[in-house]
Design an enzyme around this catalytic site. Structure first.
Site, mmCIF file in Angstrom:
data_model
loop_
_atom_site.group_PDB
_atom_site.id
_atom_site.type_symbol
_atom_site.label_atom_id
_atom_site.label_comp_id
_atom_site.label_asym_id
_atom_site.label_seq_id
_atom_site.Cartn_x
_atom_site.Cartn_y
_atom_site.Cartn_z
ATOM 1 N N GLY A 1 44.589 30.682 39.083
ATOM 2 C CA GLY A 1 43.833 30.303 37.889
ATOM 3 C C GLY A 1 42.392 30.152 38.339
ATOM 4 O O GLY A 1 42.126 29.563 39.393
ATOM 5 N N LYS A 2 41.470 30.716 37.550
ATOM 6 C CA LYS A 2 40.063 30.626 37.985
ATOM 7 C C LYS A 2 39.644 29.171 38.145
ATOM 8 O O LYS A 2 38.884 28.822 39.044
ATOM 9 C CB LYS A 2 39.158 31.330 36.978
ATOM 10 C CG LYS A 2 39.401 32.835 36.980
ATOM 11 C CD LYS A 2 38.466 33.571 36.071
ATOM 12 C CE LYS A 2 39.021 34.954 35.722
ATOM 13 N NZ LYS A 2 39.472 35.755 36.853
ATOM 14 N N ASN B 1 41.282 27.722 41.407
ATOM 15 C CA ASN B 1 40.659 28.351 42.586
ATOM 16 C C ASN B 1 39.258 27.792 42.822
ATOM 17 O O ASN B 1 38.864 27.524 43.960
ATOM 18 C CB ASN B 1 40.537 29.871 42.394
ATOM 19 C CG ASN B 1 41.883 30.552 42.248
ATOM 20 O OD1 ASN B 1 42.898 30.018 42.659
ATOM 21 N ND2 ASN B 1 41.886 31.741 41.644
ATOM 22 N N THR C 1 27.210 38.484 40.667
ATOM 23 C CA THR C 1 27.915 39.006 41.840
ATOM 24 C C THR C 1 28.225 40.492 41.640
ATOM 25 O O THR C 1 28.606 40.913 40.545
ATOM 26 C CB THR C 1 29.212 38.212 42.113
ATOM 27 O OG1 THR C 1 30.012 38.225 40.927
ATOM 28 C CG2 THR C 1 28.921 36.783 42.508
ATOM 29 N N ALA D 1 30.914 44.510 46.815
ATOM 30 C CA ALA D 1 30.410 44.960 48.118
ATOM 31 C C ALA D 1 28.900 45.201 48.108
ATOM 32 O O ALA D 1 28.267 45.336 49.168
ATOM 33 C CB ALA D 1 31.139 46.238 48.510
ATOM 34 N N ASP E 1 42.481 41.844 49.720
ATOM 35 C CA ASP E 1 42.826 41.367 48.368
ATOM 36 C C ASP E 1 41.575 40.689 47.790
ATOM 37 O O ASP E 1 41.135 39.663 48.311
ATOM 38 C CB ASP E 1 43.997 40.379 48.484
ATOM 39 C CG ASP E 1 44.437 39.813 47.141
ATOM 40 O OD1 ASP E 1 43.783 40.106 46.126
ATOM 41 O OD2 ASP E 1 45.440 39.075 47.115
ATOM 42 N N ASP F 1 35.780 33.410 42.655
ATOM 43 C CA ASP F 1 35.991 31.964 42.556
ATOM 44 C C ASP F 1 35.490 31.260 43.822
ATOM 45 O O ASP F 1 34.910 30.170 43.755
ATOM 46 C CB ASP F 1 37.478 31.658 42.345
ATOM 47 C CG ASP F 1 38.015 32.292 41.070
ATOM 48 O OD1 ASP F 1 37.229 32.432 40.101
ATOM 49 O OD2 ASP F 1 39.202 32.661 41.038
HETATM 50 O O1 RIB Z 1 40.047 34.866 39.667
HETATM 51 C C1 RIB Z 1 41.362 35.047 40.071
HETATM 52 C C2 RIB Z 1 42.308 34.338 39.131
HETATM 53 O O2 RIB Z 1 42.248 34.942 37.856
HETATM 54 C C3 RIB Z 1 43.769 34.398 39.517
HETATM 55 O O3 RIB Z 1 44.143 33.344 40.374
HETATM 56 C C4 RIB Z 1 44.490 34.434 38.187
HETATM 57 O O4 RIB Z 1 45.302 33.314 37.949
HETATM 58 C C5 RIB Z 1 43.411 34.593 37.135
HETATM 59 O O5 RIB Z 1 43.125 33.418 36.502
#
Ligand code: RIB
Length: 308
Positions: free
Chosen positions: A47-48, A51, A220, A223, A246, A252
């Site tokens: 979840g943003k 995170n 942002t 790269a 990944d 975040d």
């Molecule tokens: O920014 C990444 C997040 O976006 C993920 O963790 C996902 O849950 C979505 O909310």
């Protein structure tokens, strides 16, 4: 030895999403009408909102997270608390927790489908109650994965908090918000295009400068690095070269590190540098919140980079 200056961190309230992330490793992102097999399936806390709270805490900030989980979401509270995030404003909703179906391709790029669940169960009285505990000068951080975003912005502004907004994922609900109340924007290139109608990063920044003349803007560019602008200065921050495994939660990590930096009084140039280093470490690892580095790891990366 790393010497630390005494930094004063203001309180940050992050009112945001908490998701259970189901991450499918795939050769390529599935095409319309196509069926593919995944090479692996992992489950992470994400979840943003969550995170970014974890990134803030790992960067040394005093952060309180507010938001809702379902009966299946105890691990989300645990993840916040284990990382030093104050989770007292996370409550249990009758809906199931938010979740995300994430495909991660061999080149590290991702695609995400969200199910809002409890993140969409916000109630006005809770927002009012929670903001009673914060005061003028504190920061409020929001993303666009929870309901009543426009009301939260109003409440935070009324209470005198400084507002940071990551309008992600961008949709018409963002346009319902009074964005003139935002002090700090975190946008990526796509969100910048949607917000301004401009295409190039430079034109996006120019347009943001004109439209939100008092605000600071972080754009942002993956790269290609990132751009920063506020009423006094504008500059570019290069990205660190890494092997991307990944890219989930890289933005975040960037957001949390930059806000932790500026809210503790670091110059924006230093905060951008640390944020870029944190994001580069996050993309070199799998997962969402799990991939976000500690401040020590970020400082070590920066030291290593100056030595090269
Ligand atoms: O920014 C990444 C997040 O976006 C993920 O963790 C996902 O849950 C979505 O909310």
């Amino acid at each position: 030895m790393i010497l630390r200056k005494a930094l004063i961190y203001l309180r940050i309230l992050n009112y945001g999403s908490l998701n259970l992330d189901y991450v499918y490793s795939v050769d390529h992102i599935v095409l319309p009408g196509e069926t593919i097999s995944s090479l692996n399936l992992d489950a992470f806390c994400g979840g943003k909102g969550l995170n970014q709270s974890i990134a803030l805490a790992r960067a040394g900030a005093a952060v309180c997270h507010a938001g809702a989980i379902g009966a299946d979401g105890d691990c989300l509270i645990k993840a916040l608390e284990e990382n030093g995030v104050d989770a007292r404003y996370v409550w249990a909703s009758p809906s199931r927790s938010g979740n995300a179906i994430i495909q991660v391709a061999a080149d590290g790029q991702n695609s995400i489908v969200l199910f809002g669940g409890a993140n969409q169960a916000n109630e006005r009285w809770r927002i009012d109650d929670i903001f009673e505990n914060f005061q003028k000068g504190d920061w409020a951080l929001f993303q666009n994965e929870v309901s009543l975003l426009d009301e939260m912005i109003e409440k935070a502004s009324f209470s005198g908090l400084k507002i940071a907004l990551n309008p992600s994922p961008y949709n018409s609900l963002v346009e319902k918000c009074d964005l003139s109340k935002v002090a700090l924007f975190f946008i990526n290139e796509l969100e910048g295009r949607q917000l301004t109608g401009e295409q190039s990063p430079e034109a996006i920044m120019d347009s943001m400068r004109i439209r939100f003349s008092h605000a600071a803007v972080v754009l942002t560019l993956g790269a290609d690095g990132s751009l920063y602008s506020d009423p006094r200065e504008s500059f570019r921050q290069d990205a660190f070269k890494v092997n991307a495994v990944d890219t989930t939660a890289a933005g975040d990590a960037f957001t949390g590190y930059f806000l932790a930096g500026v809210s503790s009084g670091k110059p924006s140039s230093r905060a951008m540098l640390e944020a870029a280093a944190a994001a580069s470490i996050a993309v070199s690892r799998q997962g969402a919140s799990d991939s976000i580095p500690t401040l020590l790891e970020v400082e070590e990366k920066l030291l290593k980079n100056t030595r090269i």
